[in-house]
Write an enzyme that holds these catalytic residues in place. Structure first.
Site, PDB file in Angstrom:
ATOM      1  CD  GLU A   1      -2.826   1.414   0.417  1.00 55.76           C
ATOM      2  OE1 GLU A   1      -2.397   1.584  -0.745  1.00 55.76           O
ATOM      3  OE2 GLU A   1      -4.020   1.556   0.731  1.00 55.76           O
ATOM      4  CG  ASP A   2      -0.929   4.884  -1.403  1.00 57.77           C
ATOM      5  OD1 ASP A   2      -1.602   4.282  -0.538  1.00 57.77           O
ATOM      6  OD2 ASP A   2      -1.437   5.706  -2.182  1.00 57.77           O
TER       7      ASP A   2
ATOM      8  CG  ASP B   1      -4.632   8.467   6.565  1.00 56.12           C
ATOM      9  OD1 ASP B   1      -3.942   9.066   7.395  1.00 56.12           O
ATOM     10  OD2 ASP B   1      -5.617   8.988   6.015  1.00 56.12           O
TER      11      ASP B   1
ATOM     12  CE  LYS C   1      -0.866  11.031   5.706  1.00 58.22           C
ATOM     13  NZ  LYS C   1      -2.065  11.752   5.240  1.00 58.22           N
TER      14      LYS C   1
ATOM     15  CG  PHE D   1      -3.403  15.189   1.669  1.00 51.80           C
ATOM     16  CD1 PHE D   1      -4.331  14.220   2.027  1.00 51.80           C
ATOM     17  CD2 PHE D   1      -3.077  15.350   0.331  1.00 51.80           C
ATOM     18  CE1 PHE D   1      -4.935  13.426   1.051  1.00 51.80           C
ATOM     19  CE2 PHE D   1      -3.679  14.557  -0.645  1.00 51.80           C
ATOM     20  CZ  PHE D   1      -4.612  13.605  -0.284  1.00 51.80           C
ATOM     21  CB  VAL D   2       2.322  13.416   1.342  1.00 53.04           C
ATOM     22  CG1 VAL D   2       2.893  13.984   2.634  1.00 53.04           C
ATOM     23  CG2 VAL D   2       1.842  11.980   1.566  1.00 53.04           C
TER      24      VAL D   2
ATOM     25  CG  ASP E   1      -4.727  10.577  -5.777  1.00 46.09           C
ATOM     26  OD1 ASP E   1      -4.510   9.834  -4.801  1.00 46.09           O
ATOM     27  OD2 ASP E   1      -5.878  10.896  -6.138  1.00 46.09           O
TER      28      ASP E   1
HETATM   29  P1  IMP Z   1      -6.910   4.608   5.104  1.00 54.62           P
HETATM   30  O1  IMP Z   1      -8.029   3.665   4.808  1.00 54.62           O
HETATM   31  O2  IMP Z   1      -7.371   5.849   5.785  1.00 54.62           O
HETATM   32  O3  IMP Z   1      -5.745   3.983   5.797  1.00 54.62           O
HETATM   33  O4  IMP Z   1      -6.513   5.177   3.711  1.00 54.62           O
HETATM   34  C1  IMP Z   1      -5.419   4.859   3.022  1.00 54.62           C
HETATM   35  C2  IMP Z   1      -5.569   5.473   1.655  1.00 54.62           C
HETATM   36  O5  IMP Z   1      -5.910   6.856   1.731  1.00 54.62           O
HETATM   37  C3  IMP Z   1      -4.264   5.413   0.944  1.00 54.62           C
HETATM   38  O6  IMP Z   1      -4.242   4.291   0.126  1.00 54.62           O
HETATM   39  C4  IMP Z   1      -4.260   6.675   0.117  1.00 54.62           C
HETATM   40  O7  IMP Z   1      -4.806   6.424  -1.135  1.00 54.62           O
HETATM   41  C5  IMP Z   1      -5.181   7.619   0.823  1.00 54.62           C
HETATM   42  N1  IMP Z   1      -4.414   8.641   1.540  1.00 54.62           N
HETATM   43  C6  IMP Z   1      -4.268   8.781   2.874  1.00 54.62           C
HETATM   44  N2  IMP Z   1      -3.475   9.795   3.185  1.00 54.62           N
HETATM   45  C7  IMP Z   1      -3.095  10.331   2.012  1.00 54.62           C
HETATM   46  C8  IMP Z   1      -2.235  11.420   1.654  1.00 54.62           C
HETATM   47  O8  IMP Z   1      -1.635  12.127   2.487  1.00 54.62           O
HETATM   48  N3  IMP Z   1      -2.070  11.646   0.326  1.00 54.62           N
HETATM   49  C9  IMP Z   1      -2.674  10.903  -0.631  1.00 54.62           C
HETATM   50  N4  IMP Z   1      -3.480   9.878  -0.351  1.00 54.62           N
HETATM   51  C10 IMP Z   1      -3.689   9.597   0.963  1.00 54.62           C
HETATM   52 MG    MG Z   2      -4.670   4.470  -2.097  1.00 57.32          MG
END
Ligand code: IMP
Ligand code: MG
Length: 174
Positions: A93-94, A97, A125, A146-147, A153
Site C-alpha cells: 500500500e502507499d 492512514d 501516519k 497530506f502528501v 494523488d
Molecule cells: P486509510 O483507509 O485511511 O488507511 O486510507 C489509506 C488510503 O488513503 C491510501 O491508500 C491513500 O490512497 C489515501 N491517503 C491517505 N493519506 C493520504 C495522503 O496524504 N495523500 C494521498 N493519499 C492519501
Molecule cells: Mg490508495
C-alpha cells in the site's frame, strides 16, 4: 510544494525494506498484491529490490475521490486475478492512514486462506489510525500531513511526481 522525502531517501529505504523481505522469506515465493493506484510505483520499486521469487497481483478499492478525508466506507472495485490459497502474500500500500482500507483488505484476503499475510506500506501516519492495524514493513512514519507524489494523488493528480511532497492546506493555483 515542500519536499518531505527526496527520491534518494525513498530509494534508500525501499532497498532496505526489500532486503528485509528477501531475508524474511529466503527460499520462498511470494505474491505482492498492490492496492491501485497509489501503490503502483512503490510496488514496482519494491519488487525490484526483493531477491526472492515473486509475482504481482492488484486490487482496487473505492478511494477518497476528491475529498481529503475518508468517508469510512471501503468498497472493492477490482479483486485479485489469481488464487492465493496457500501462498505467502504481502499487501502493498502507499499509505497506512486511518487503517480502514487495509483492515478491510486484510479481512478479505484472509478469506482466501493464504499461507501467510503481511503488510508493506511506503508511508505510515500512525496518528491518524481509527482501527488497530500495523504494517509489517514501513519505509517511513510521517506526521499527519497530506502528501502527494511517488504514486500518491490529490484528486488523481501528482502521482508522477518523483519525490514525496506536502500538499498545502490552503492550495492556491493547484
Ligand atoms: P486509510 O483507509 O485511511 O488507511 O486510507 C489509506 C488510503 O488513503 C491510501 O491508500 C491513500 O490512497 C489515501 N491517503 C491517505 N493519506 C493520504 C495522503 O496524504 N495523500 C494521498 N493519499 C492519501
Ligand atoms: Mg490508495
Amino acid at each position: 510544494m515542500d519536499v518531505l522525502l527526496t527520491q534518494e531517501q525513498i530509494a534508500e529505504r525501499v532497498k532496505v525494506i526489500g532486503a528485509q523481505i528477501t531475508e524474511d522469506y529466503k527460499d520462498q515465493s511470494i505474491v505482492l498484491i498492490g492496492v491501485l493506484k497509489g501503490a503502483a510505483i512503490f510496488l514496482s520499486d519494491l519488487a525490484r529490490s526483493i531477491k526472492v521469487d515473486n509475482t504481482f497481483d492488484f486490487v482496487a478499492v473505492s478511494s477518497y475521490g476528491r475529498a481529503r478525508v475518508s468517508s469510512g466506507a471501503v468498497k472493492l472495485i477490482k479483486d485479485i486475478d489469481n488464487p492465493i490459497e496457500g501462498k505467502h502474500v504481502i499487501l502493498v500500500e502507499d499509505i497506512l492512514d486511518t487503517g480502514l482500507t487495509l483492515s478491510y483488505l486484510r479481512g478479505l484476503m484472509l478469506q482466501h486462506k493464504p499461507a501467510s499475510l503481511k503488510i508493506a506500506t511506503c508511508l505510515d501516519k500512525p496518528d491518524r489510525r481509527l482501527v488497530p492495524i500495523e504494517a509489517d514493513y514501513a519505509c517511513f512514519k510521517i506526521p499527519n500531513r497530506f502528501v502527494i507524489g511517488y504514486g500518491m494523488d490529490y484528486a488523481e493528480r501528482y502521482r508522477g511526481v518523483p519525490d514525496i511532497r506536502i500538499f498545502p492546506d490552503n492550495p492556491q493555483g493547484h
